[in-house]
Every structure is written in C-alpha cells, then in structure tokens.
Write a protein that holds these residues in place. Structure first.
Motif, PDB file in Angstrom:
ATOM      1  N   ALA A  62      -9.153 -15.295  -3.849  1.00 44.39           N
ATOM      2  CA  ALA A  62      -8.782 -16.589  -4.435  1.00 44.39           C
ATOM      3  C   ALA A  62      -8.656 -17.659  -3.352  1.00 44.39           C
ATOM      4  N   VAL A  63      -8.087 -17.300  -2.199  1.00 40.80           N
ATOM      5  CA  VAL A  63      -7.988 -18.237  -1.072  1.00 40.80           C
ATOM      6  C   VAL A  63      -9.392 -18.648  -0.627  1.00 40.80           C
ATOM      7  N   HIS A  64     -10.292 -17.682  -0.563  1.00 39.00           N
ATOM      8  CA  HIS A  64     -11.668 -17.975  -0.163  1.00 39.00           C
ATOM      9  C   HIS A  64     -12.317 -18.958  -1.133  1.00 39.00           C
ATOM     10  N   LEU A  65     -12.229 -18.680  -2.416  1.00 31.45           N
ATOM     11  CA  LEU A  65     -12.852 -19.540  -3.421  1.00 31.45           C
ATOM     12  C   LEU A  65     -12.232 -20.940  -3.404  1.00 31.45           C
TER      13      LEU A  65
ATOM     14  N   PRO B  27      -3.623  -6.617  -5.598  1.00 30.28           N
ATOM     15  CA  PRO B  27      -3.252  -8.039  -5.589  1.00 30.28           C
ATOM     16  C   PRO B  27      -3.527  -8.729  -4.253  1.00 30.28           C
ATOM     17  N   ALA B  28      -3.431  -8.011  -3.153  1.00 35.83           N
ATOM     18  CA  ALA B  28      -3.696  -8.621  -1.841  1.00 35.83           C
ATOM     19  C   ALA B  28      -5.174  -9.000  -1.710  1.00 35.83           C
ATOM     20  N   THR B  29      -6.051  -8.125  -2.177  1.00 35.92           N
ATOM     21  CA  THR B  29      -7.482  -8.426  -2.140  1.00 35.92           C
ATOM     22  C   THR B  29      -7.794  -9.584  -3.078  1.00 35.92           C
TER      23      THR B  29
ATOM     24  N   ALA C  30     -19.793 -19.520  -3.668  1.00 32.71           N
ATOM     25  CA  ALA C  30     -18.893 -18.375  -3.549  1.00 32.71           C
ATOM     26  C   ALA C  30     -18.682 -17.748  -4.926  1.00 32.71           C
ATOM     27  N   LEU C  31     -18.485 -16.444  -4.927  1.00 31.37           N
ATOM     28  CA  LEU C  31     -18.258 -15.710  -6.168  1.00 31.37           C
ATOM     29  C   LEU C  31     -16.778 -15.647  -6.504  1.00 31.37           C
ATOM     30  N   ASP C  32     -16.459 -15.772  -7.788  1.00 32.79           N
ATOM     31  CA  ASP C  32     -15.095 -15.522  -8.233  1.00 32.79           C
ATOM     32  C   ASP C  32     -14.935 -14.016  -8.436  1.00 32.79           C
TER      33      ASP C  32
END
Length: 153
Positions: A20-23, A13-15, A37-39
């Motif tokens: 998700a923050v990146h996207l 879940p941390a990864t 960016a990739l989901d």
C-alpha cells in the motif's frame, strides 16, 4: 545481517502495508495515467509471483515477477521499507527474481520505472544488474515519466 526472501501470498498485514505504501507513493509522485504499479488484486493475479524480504522478522522489501509469456517476465512492485534502505534489500530481491526467471526458463526480463530524479537510485540499481534502456513493451505507451528497461536472463 541475513535477508530472508520468500514467496508471499500477500496475506500478512506487514506485506499488505508495504504494498500500500508503494502504491500510494507512486500515485503521490505521478499522474494516474503514468502509474503502472499493481494493487493487491493485481499482485494476486495468477500471472504474478510476489516475494517479500524480511530482516529479523520485520518486512524489509517486496518485489514481484509477472509472466508476460513463457519466455518473458516483467518486474513489478519493487519497494524497500524506509527503515531498511541502504541495506541491500532491493539488490537481493532483484537477484532473487532474476534467478527465479532463469529457473522458469525465461530468456528476458522487462520493467517500467519512473524517469524523474526520485527514481534515479532504482534505475542505477537495474543498470548495475544488466538492465538497459529500451522502448515501451507489452502494451505500454511512450511516456516522458517512464523509463523502460530490459535484460537477457
């Protein structure tokens, strides 16, 4: 401080949260047509190898290598967790991915990143590790919001 970099199956879940923050960050700062960016599904594609960086058991960063072909790879989804900025996480991940590309026999690496001020630290990091600006590659189109870079491995 030790940075533990490991191949990641994206089940933690941390990864997932950092991806998700990146996207979300990419979509917050750019129009949809300029976000590459990739989901999570994209990061799970068989052509993509994701890694995560950990410091004292806490997610510190993510990065991925997409195989374009046997000789060329593309950097994807590089992100450092806010709590770990300035600790060398991005550089450690970048060097790890460059070494992995070399181990796979790749001869060049490519990337697309933003061209505005918010992406200046990323562009400086890539340049300091031998990446130079180039034109669009592998299906990308010229975009004033994108900077394309490559380097030999």
């Amino acid at each position: 401080m030790t940075i533990d970099i490991r191949a990641d199956d994206l089940s933690d879940p941390a990864t997932q949260a950092l991806a998700a923050v990146h996207l979300a960050g990419m979509h917050a700062g750019s129009p949809a047509e300029s976000v590459h960016a990739l989901d999570l599904d994209g990061l799970r594609d068989p052509s993509v190898t994701p890694w995560s960086a950990w410091i004292r058991g806490e997610i510190a960063g993510i990065g991925a290598l997409k195989e374009l072909d046997a000789r060329r790879g593309e950097l994807k989804s590089f992100r450092t967790a806010e709590t770990h900025l300035g600790r060398g996480v991005a550089r450690a991940l970048l060097r790890h991915v460059i070494a992995a590309a070399a181990d796979r026999g790749m001869t060049s690496l490519w990337l697309e990143t933003g061209s505005d001020e918010a992406f200046l630290p990323a562009r400086r990091l890539y340049a300091s590790e031998g990446f130079v600006e180039c034109g669009p590659f592998e299906g990308y189109a010229a975009d004033p919001l994108s900077t394309f870079m490559s380097r030999t491995v």
